[in-house]
Design an enzyme around this catalytic site. Structure first.
Site, PDB file in Angstrom:
ATOM      1  N   CYS A  36      38.338  17.431  11.420  1.00 14.89           N
ATOM      2  CA  CYS A  36      37.117  16.645  11.611  1.00 14.89           C
ATOM      3  C   CYS A  36      37.367  15.252  12.173  1.00 14.89           C
ATOM      4  O   CYS A  36      36.410  14.512  12.440  1.00 14.89           O
ATOM      5  CB  CYS A  36      36.366  16.543  10.293  1.00 14.89           C
ATOM      6  SG  CYS A  36      36.206  18.138   9.466  1.00 14.89           S
ATOM      7  N   HIS A  43      32.016   8.479   8.138  1.00 11.78           N
ATOM      8  CA  HIS A  43      32.158   9.931   8.244  1.00 11.78           C
ATOM      9  C   HIS A  43      31.035  10.600   7.458  1.00 11.78           C
ATOM     10  O   HIS A  43      30.385  11.514   7.957  1.00 11.78           O
ATOM     11  CB  HIS A  43      33.538  10.336   7.702  1.00 11.78           C
ATOM     12  CG  HIS A  43      33.944  11.729   8.027  1.00 11.78           C
ATOM     13  ND1 HIS A  43      33.954  12.233   9.313  1.00 11.78           N
ATOM     14  CD2 HIS A  43      34.370  12.745   7.225  1.00 11.78           C
ATOM     15  CE1 HIS A  43      34.365  13.491   9.290  1.00 11.78           C
ATOM     16  NE2 HIS A  43      34.620  13.824   8.044  1.00 11.78           N
ATOM     17  N   GLU A  68      35.288   7.255   0.802  1.00 10.66           N
ATOM     18  CA  GLU A  68      34.941   6.428   1.949  1.00 10.66           C
ATOM     19  C   GLU A  68      34.290   5.117   1.527  1.00 10.66           C
ATOM     20  O   GLU A  68      34.531   4.068   2.133  1.00 10.66           O
ATOM     21  CB  GLU A  68      34.029   7.211   2.887  1.00 10.66           C
ATOM     22  CG  GLU A  68      34.012   6.660   4.284  1.00 10.66           C
ATOM     23  CD  GLU A  68      33.339   7.597   5.271  1.00 10.66           C
ATOM     24  OE1 GLU A  68      33.427   7.305   6.469  1.00 10.66           O
ATOM     25  OE2 GLU A  68      32.705   8.589   4.853  1.00 10.66           O
ATOM     26  N   LYS A 117      25.158  12.760   9.527  1.00  6.79           N
ATOM     27  CA  LYS A 117      25.371  14.182   9.236  1.00  6.79           C
ATOM     28  C   LYS A 117      24.182  14.834   8.535  1.00  6.79           C
ATOM     29  O   LYS A 117      24.056  16.053   8.547  1.00  6.79           O
ATOM     30  CB  LYS A 117      26.658  14.359   8.441  1.00  6.79           C
ATOM     31  CG  LYS A 117      27.902  14.120   9.298  1.00  6.79           C
ATOM     32  CD  LYS A 117      29.182  14.422   8.564  1.00  6.79           C
ATOM     33  CE  LYS A 117      30.388  14.334   9.499  1.00  6.79           C
ATOM     34  NZ  LYS A 117      30.616  13.001  10.068  1.00  6.79           N
ATOM     35  N   HIS A 170      27.649  18.744   9.914  1.00  2.00           N
ATOM     36  CA  HIS A 170      29.036  18.361  10.174  1.00  2.00           C
ATOM     37  C   HIS A 170      29.528  19.161  11.371  1.00  2.00           C
ATOM     38  O   HIS A 170      29.793  20.358  11.275  1.00  2.00           O
ATOM     39  CB  HIS A 170      29.898  18.637   8.949  1.00  2.00           C
ATOM     40  CG  HIS A 170      31.247  17.982   9.018  1.00  2.00           C
ATOM     41  ND1 HIS A 170      31.809  17.545  10.192  1.00  2.00           N
ATOM     42  CD2 HIS A 170      32.159  17.694   8.038  1.00  2.00           C
ATOM     43  CE1 HIS A 170      32.994  17.015   9.950  1.00  2.00           C
ATOM     44  NE2 HIS A 170      33.216  17.087   8.646  1.00  2.00           N
ATOM     45  N   PHE A 208      40.515  17.330   7.004  1.00  2.00           N
ATOM     46  CA  PHE A 208      41.442  18.132   6.220  1.00  2.00           C
ATOM     47  C   PHE A 208      42.883  17.687   6.476  1.00  2.00           C
ATOM     48  O   PHE A 208      43.214  17.171   7.550  1.00  2.00           O
ATOM     49  CB  PHE A 208      41.315  19.604   6.586  1.00  2.00           C
ATOM     50  CG  PHE A 208      40.138  20.299   5.939  1.00  2.00           C
ATOM     51  CD1 PHE A 208      39.359  19.672   4.988  1.00  2.00           C
ATOM     52  CD2 PHE A 208      39.816  21.599   6.291  1.00  2.00           C
ATOM     53  CE1 PHE A 208      38.290  20.307   4.386  1.00  2.00           C
ATOM     54  CE2 PHE A 208      38.745  22.256   5.702  1.00  2.00           C
ATOM     55  CZ  PHE A 208      37.981  21.613   4.749  1.00  2.00           C
TER      56      PHE A 208
END
Length: 428
Positions: free
Chosen positions: A169, A302, A313, A334, A339, A398
Site C-alpha cells: 500500500c 494513510h 498513524e 479512504k 483502500h 504490509f
C-alpha cells in the site's frame, strides 16, 4: 573508478494529473466527489460474492470516457491496463504534453501495483478447473504485475526507465519519491508516475481472511472504526523536471520537494504500534525537502480505518508535528474511495495538489466520533477552507513499509525568485 554527480540538484514538480476512481473517472469528477462527500463503496457487482464474509468494495462504476480508450483497447486490455492507460492520457493532456516532440529516452514510467492482472490469472485458473474453451492463453501475457508499467511504456512509445514498485500500500507514494530521485540523478526529464489496481475475488477474500475488512462503512480515525474496504482504479501524475517544464512554457504549481522511506521490521501485516517507522519516513521526507515540521500545514494520512493503523498513524503524525499536532489539518480519503492499495498514495498526492489549488481540504468521510486517543486535527463534517503551502502525504503498508512525500505549493513569485519556471502557462 568513482561516479560523478552534478553539484546542482535538479528540482521536480507535478505538471499533470489523471484519475480513474470509484467516485469519478476524471480529475474534476474525482475532486468534486471528495468535496461532496460521495461514497464509492457499495455491494460488489463484478463477480460472485457467495460465501464471502464481506461483500462490499469501491468498484469503478462509471464508464471510462471514450476518448481515453479505443474500442480495440477496451476489448484487448485487462481492466488494470485500461485504468492505467485512461488515467495516464488524462494526465498527459493536463500537462499539455506532446510525447512525439520529446526524446523518448528521457521519459520513464514508474507505476506501482500489487495485483497486476490478477483477474486474468483467476480466469485462467477457472478455465483449467472447468470445461475447456473460451480462454485465450495469450491473455496471460497481461497477468504479471510488472506488465502494467511495461505495457503502458510500449503503448506510449517511451524508452526511459520503467519500474513497477510493489511494496503493497506504499507503492504509489514511493513511485513519486523514485521519480523525484530519478529527476535529481538526471535519469530522465519527466516520468509517468502512480498506481493502478483492479479488484478480484483473490484480493477481497485475502483481506477478509486477515480480518482487515469491515461490515460497516470505512471510518478513518473514528472511535467506532472496524476495518477497511478495498477500492480499485488508477491515479497518475506527471513528475517533471522544473527546468524541462520551463522550456515547454509551463509554470509548475506544485513541487515534489522531498521523499522518505522507512521499515518497521516488526510484523508481516501489522504496523509497529508506536508508529516509529512511519514517523522516520515523514522526518526523512521533510529533511530531504530541506524543511522541517514547522512548515507543514496539511497532512494527508494513510487512514485505512483499521484499529491499529489509525492508532499508529496518530502517534506517528503527532510525534512529527510535536506541539502543532492539534492545529495542522489531517484527512483521509479512504472512506470515499476505499483502500486502493498501490494506487492509494498517488490518489492522495492528487488530492493534495487539488487542495493546494483550491484552498479546500476535503473532509474525512464517515469520521463522526473522533477517537479520544487521537490528538490530531482531523477534518470532519465538511471541506475546510485552508491555504495549503506545504503538504506531507504518508503511506504505510504490509511488512512495515512506510513512505512519505513532501509537496510544496509554488507561487509564481516563489518560482521566479528561484529561477525555475516562467509564468507563461500553468500546469495542473
Amino acid at each position: 573508478m568513482g561516479m560523478f554527480f552534478s553539484s546542482r540538484k535538479r528540482r521536480a514538480g507535478i505538471t499533470g494529473c489523471g484519475v480513474v476512481s470509484p467516485v469519478g473517472n476524471s480529475l474534476p469528477a474525482f475532486w468534486q466527489a471528495l468535496l461532496d462527500g460521495r461514497r464509492g463503496c457499495a455491494p460488489i457487482r463484478r463477480f460472485d460474492t457467495t460465501g464471502m464474509s464481506v461483500t462490499w468494495a469501491a468498484e469503478i462504476a462509471d464508464p471510462i470516457p471514450e476518448h481515453r480508450l479505443s474500442a480495440a483497447e477496451r476489448e484487448r486490455l485487462g481492466r488494470v491496463d485500461q485504468y492505467a492507460l485512461a488515467a495516464t492520457r488524462e494526465a498527459i493532456a493536463a500537462a499539455a504534453l506532446d510525447l512525439a516532440a520529446i526524446d523518448p529516452t528521457r521519459v520513464g514510467v514508474l507505476l506501482g501495483t500489487t495485483l497486476g492482472g490478477m483477474e486474468i490469472g483467476e480466469r485462467y485458473l477457472a478455465q483449467t478447473a472447468g470445461p475447456r474453451g473460451g480462454f485465450d492463453a495469450r491473455a496471460l501475457l497481461h497477468h504479471p504485475y510488472y506488465d502494467v508499467a511495461n505495457r503502458l511504456a510500449r503503448t506510449l512509445g517511451v524508452r526511459g526507465p520503467v519500474l513497477s514498485p510493489s511494496i503493497a500500500c506504499a507503492s504509489g507514494t514511493e513511485a513519486i519519491g523514485i521519480a523525484l530521485d530519478f529527476v535529481r540523478l538526471d535519469r530522465g526529464d519527466l516520468f509517468i508516475v502512480g498506481g493502478a489496481e483492479a479488484l478480484s475475488p483473490f484480493v477481497v477474500n485475502g483481506f477478509n481472511c486477515l480480518r482487515a475488512t469491515t461490515a460497516d462503512v470505512v471510518r478513518p480515525f473514528d472511535a467506532r472504526r472496524s476495518g477497511l474496504l478495498l477500492g480499485e482504479g488508477s491515479a497518475v501524475v506527471i513528475v517533471e523536471a522544473l527546468e524541462h517544464a520551463r522550456q515547454r512554457g509551463v509554470t509548475v504549481a506544485v513541487e515534489v520537494a522531498g521523499t522518505g522511506m522507512a521499515g518497521d521490521a516488526t510484523h508481516m501485516t501489522a504496523p509497529a504500534r508506536d508508529g516509529s517507522g512511519a514517523a522516520r519516513a515523514m522526518r526523512m521526507a521533510l529533511r530531504d525537502a530541506g524543511t522541517d515540521s514547522a512548515a507543514v500545514d496539511f497532512v494527508s494520512a494513510h487512514g485505512t480505518g483499521t484499529v491499529f493503523n489509525d492508532a499508529m498513524e496518530c502517534a506517528a503524525i503527532a510525534a512529527v508535528l510535536g506541539d502543532r499536532a492539534g492545529s495542522v489539518p489531517v484527512n483521509s480519503i479512504k472512506g470515499a474511495i476505499g483502500h486502493t492499495l498501490a494506487a492509494a498514495g498517488s490518489f492522495e498526492a492528487i488530492m493534495c495538489v487539488m487542495a493546494m489549488r483550491s484552498g479546500l481540504v476535503p473532509a474525512t468521510l464517515n469520521c463522526e466520533q473522533l477517537d479520544p486517543a487521537c490528538s490530531l486535527d482531523v477534518v470532519m463534517g465538511a471541506p475546510r477552507p485552508h491555504p495549503v503551502r506545504c503538504a506531507l502525504s504518508t503511506s504505510s503498508a504490509f511488512a512495515g513499509n512506510n513512505a512519505a512525500v513532501v509537496l510544496r505549493n509554488l507561487t509564481p513569485a516563489s518560482i521566479g525568485n528561484r529561477n525555475d519556471a516562467t509564468d507563461e502557462r500553468h500546469a495542473v
